[in-house]
Design an enzyme around this catalytic site. Structure first.
Site, PDB file in Angstrom:
ATOM      1  N   LYS A  55     102.738 122.504   3.225  1.00 42.21           N
ATOM      2  CA  LYS A  55     103.110 123.816   2.701  1.00 42.21           C
ATOM      3  C   LYS A  55     104.027 124.589   3.644  1.00 42.21           C
ATOM      4  O   LYS A  55     104.925 125.304   3.203  1.00 42.21           O
ATOM      5  CB  LYS A  55     101.852 124.629   2.385  1.00 42.21           C
ATOM      6  CG  LYS A  55     101.065 124.102   1.189  1.00 42.21           C
ATOM      7  CD  LYS A  55      99.843 124.947   0.923  1.00 42.21           C
ATOM      8  CE  LYS A  55      99.193 124.587  -0.413  1.00 42.21           C
ATOM      9  NZ  LYS A  55      98.792 123.202  -0.508  1.00 42.21           N
ATOM     10  N   HIS A 115      89.702 129.664  -6.513  1.00 44.19           N
ATOM     11  CA  HIS A 115      91.040 129.058  -6.399  1.00 44.19           C
ATOM     12  C   HIS A 115      91.229 127.829  -7.276  1.00 44.19           C
ATOM     13  O   HIS A 115      92.244 127.138  -7.166  1.00 44.19           O
ATOM     14  CB  HIS A 115      91.358 128.706  -4.936  1.00 44.19           C
ATOM     15  CG  HIS A 115      91.277 129.870  -4.001  1.00 44.19           C
ATOM     16  ND1 HIS A 115      92.133 130.954  -4.089  1.00 44.19           N
ATOM     17  CD2 HIS A 115      90.443 130.134  -2.967  1.00 44.19           C
ATOM     18  CE1 HIS A 115      91.827 131.826  -3.141  1.00 44.19           C
ATOM     19  NE2 HIS A 115      90.805 131.360  -2.456  1.00 44.19           N
ATOM     20  N   ARG A 169     103.608 115.850  -8.852  1.00 50.30           N
ATOM     21  CA  ARG A 169     102.855 114.977  -9.771  1.00 50.30           C
ATOM     22  C   ARG A 169     102.765 115.678 -11.119  1.00 50.30           C
ATOM     23  O   ARG A 169     103.213 116.812 -11.272  1.00 50.30           O
ATOM     24  CB  ARG A 169     101.448 114.733  -9.227  1.00 50.30           C
ATOM     25  CG  ARG A 169     100.689 116.037  -8.925  1.00 50.30           C
ATOM     26  CD  ARG A 169      99.249 115.812  -8.562  1.00 50.30           C
ATOM     27  NE  ARG A 169      98.602 116.993  -8.017  1.00 50.30           N
ATOM     28  CZ  ARG A 169      98.138 118.010  -8.714  1.00 50.30           C
ATOM     29  NH1 ARG A 169      98.284 118.016 -10.038  1.00 50.30           N
ATOM     30  NH2 ARG A 169      97.559 119.037  -8.136  1.00 50.30           N
TER      31      ARG A 169
END
Length: 634
Positions: A116, A235, A297
């Site tokens: 990230k 989350h 993906r």
């Protein structure tokens, strides 16, 4: 076109890929662990190969076994699905090096977007807006704390190698940071083998907006519009929809354009999703939407995009992997209608969303009809007679409502959710239905805090109401429910009144309660099924079991009134934070279990002393295992 395909996955996504492959005439090969020997995807594939024991790290995460299965069965290509090895660049490269076709992006693209912090730096250079935060290499706790203090709370700690909601912690104050950092790093190391983190400013009214992108080997990149995935719990996405409510054409053009720019920056090929976070305090505006990460993906929620574009994204993947150009140009794609997806989990909302495992003795999912057409789509990974294992993610199906607009799609979804019949495994069907019916959802007043904010209104009591008791009584009388050769234990306990007709009621037991229930005018329009010695009433996504009075009931988990701490599910003990003899306070965390990739903590039910401790880190425990006992003390 690829002629044979190995699917390196399980459950719902494996079944989904098989469906498209079969339509295209592609031979499919499934892989399975011990726990999945009789799974639906194994039965539906043309061929299946056993790859190891039940834990994913010994089967679905062992790339060598998967490549070996492809070679031994003559499969030309490997489709990774989502999760497991789908975003593992080394595995993708190993597939290519083995002379097989990788149905996914280039390994270099996966690496570029896999971390990230590096991805955000790359997006900054490409001109894609990103959220403020700390992306530095210095991972010392003191440095991370200082950076969080400088950014200003609340902040979000995120694993740099994270995904799927794992390795993320919201921190509201400086005093919480050290504990949250330790927990986040532990989960990141267990899930991804990398405990490095980054820190971002936490947006107080955030909406999760993502854009589906697709590239091919001929240099073409398109977007298939946006999705809103704001309804989340811990989350984890729960409900997703397309298009995003309140997205005007100018904002859509800006956000989708940024997504295409991001994909081009890494020479992207195949299906990918660019995730953005939006500050929705003043509606959706292009200048308040920032890049978060890219998922390299196919996403779990891809069906909502398929429904509004009338495209099959798995077919797109197979065609691109076969070397073809994208099936559509950008100017040939448009939005038609609305779609909302709900993830059906095997979990118990009334009991802290604990995972629910076991055999599916009764499993019925039916899509409502709009005329002769199905108004909802159901993508399931299990069927009646199968089982839900604690080794894997608890999602057992996706239910997608569709319609001309958001309102009609919501109605279709709620009708499908209310018709869910699953027993004895518990599901979150009613919880999902309550969320979609909530006035704030109907008004599109949504953000990622929606579920936490309205949780008390979305969780219903586990006890049956009077209408359900009456429906059960009516069903039992109609079935003459009882043991073979008997008139039915319920009839024996019908009400008797001197010099009067018998009271038309039936004696029933539900959980710990026994009562005489009337049968004349049941107010609930409920379905029912006789399962063993239980009669189960299904009503609006909920299931209620009734027995003959005196029958044995089920056991629970957690903390008993005497302080005994019982494992509420099968799992692994990942942390023990006390020792025998320690003095503890009410609510203090004693130990943590991991099951279905989620952590569940057990806390002291009252002030006292740890009189017994039977748990150790790393131990596998079964449901009902006594882990500890707390005695009240001064």
């Amino acid at each position: 076109m690829i002629r044979s395909l190995l699917i390196a996955n399980r459950g719902e996504i494996a079944v989904r890929i098989i469906r498209t492959a079969r339509r295209l005439g592609v031979r499919t090969v499934a892989v399975y662990s011990d726990a999945d020997a009789k799974a639906l995807h194994v039965r539906q594939a043309d061929e299946a190969v056993h790859i190891g024991p039940s834990p994913a790290r010994e089967s679905y995460l062992v790339g060598e076994k998967i490549i070996g299965a492809a070679k031994s069965t003559g499969a030309e290509a490997i489709h990774p699905g989502y999760g497991f090895l789908s975003e593992n660049a080394d595995f993708a490269q190993a597939v290519i090096d083995a002379g097989l076709i990788w149905v996914g992006p280039n390994p270099s693209s996966i690496r570029a977007m896999g971390l990230k912090d590096a991805a955000k730096k790359l997006m900054d250079a490409a001109g894609v807006p990103t959220t403020p935060g700390y992306l530095g290499e210095d991972q010392a706790p003191e440095r991370l704390q200082a950076e969080a203090d400088a950014i200003g709370y609340p902040v979000l700690i995120k694993a740099v190698a994270g995904g799927g909601g794992k390795g993320m912690r919201r921190v509201n104050a400086s005093a919480e940071f050290a504990d949250m950092l330790l927990s986040c790093k532990r989960e990141a190391a267990a899930s991804f083998g990398d405990d490095r983190v980054l820190i971002e400013k936490y947006i107080l009214s955030p909406r999760h907006i993502e854009v589906q992108v697709f590239g091919d080997t001929h240099g073409n990149v398109v977007h298939l519009f946006e999705r809103d995935c704001s309804l989340q719990r811990r989350h984890q996405k729960v409900i997703e929809e397309a298009p995003a409510p309140g997205m005007d054409e100018a904002t859509r053009a800006a956000v989708c354009g940024a997504a295409v720019k991001a994909a081009r920056a890494v020479d992207y090929v195949g299906a990918g999703t660019i995730e953005f976070i939006a500050d929705a305090s003043e509606g959706l505006r292009a200048d308040c939407i920032w890049f978060m990460e890219m998922n390299t993906r196919l996403q779990v929620e891809h069906p909502v995009t398929e429904e509004i574009t009338n495209q099959d994204l798995v077919e797109w993947q197979l065609r691109v992997a076969s070397g073809e150009t994208l099936p559509k140009r950008q100017d040939e794609l448009s939005i038609s209608g609305w779609a909302i997806e709900a993830r059906l989990y095997a979990e118990d909302p009334a009991n802290g969303f604990l995972p629910s495992t076991g055999r599916l003795d009764h499993f019925v999912l039916e899509a409502p009809k709009d005329g002769f057409a199905r108004a909802a789509r159901i993508d399931a990974g299990v069927q009646e007679g199968g089982s839900v294992s604690h080794y894997y993610d608890p999602m057992i199906a996706k239910i997608i409502g569709r319609g001309e607009d958001r309102s009609s799609a919501s109605i279709s979804l709620v009708e499908a959710l209310d018709g869910v019949q699953v027993w004895p495994v518990k599901t979150n069907a009613y919880f999902l239905s309550e969320a979609v019916c909530h006035p704030s959802f109907i008004a599109a007043e949504i953000d990622t805090g929606f579920i936490a904010r309205h949780l008390d209104q979305l969780i219903l009591p586990a006890q049956a109401g009077d209408d359900i008791w009456n429906a059960a009584a009516a069903a039992m009388r109609s079935l003459d429910f009882g043991k073979p050769g008997e008139n039915g234990p319920w009839r024996e306990l019908e009400g008797f009144r001197a010099n009067a007709a018998p009271d038309p009621s039936v004696a029933l037991q539900h959980r710990e309660e026994t009562r005489l229930a009337g049968v004349e005018y049941p107010s609930a329009c409920a379905d029912h099924a006789a399962i063993g010695q239980e009669l189960v009433i299904f009503y609006e996504g909920r299931a209620f079991a009734f027995r003959s009075p005196g029958s044995a009931g089920g056991a629970g988990g957690g903390a008993a009134s005497d302080g005994t701490m019982i494992s509420p599910m099968p799992g692994r003990v990942i942390a023990v934070e006390v020792r025998q003899g320690d003095r503890v306070a009410k609510g203090q965390r004693l130990l943590t279990l991991e099951a279905m990739k989620m952590e569940h903590s057990l806390a002291a039910p009252f002030d006292g002393i740890v009189a017994e401790l039977h748990a150790s880190e790393g131990a596998q425990v079964t449901e009902g295992t006594v882990l500890a006992r707390v005695e009240k003390g001064e």
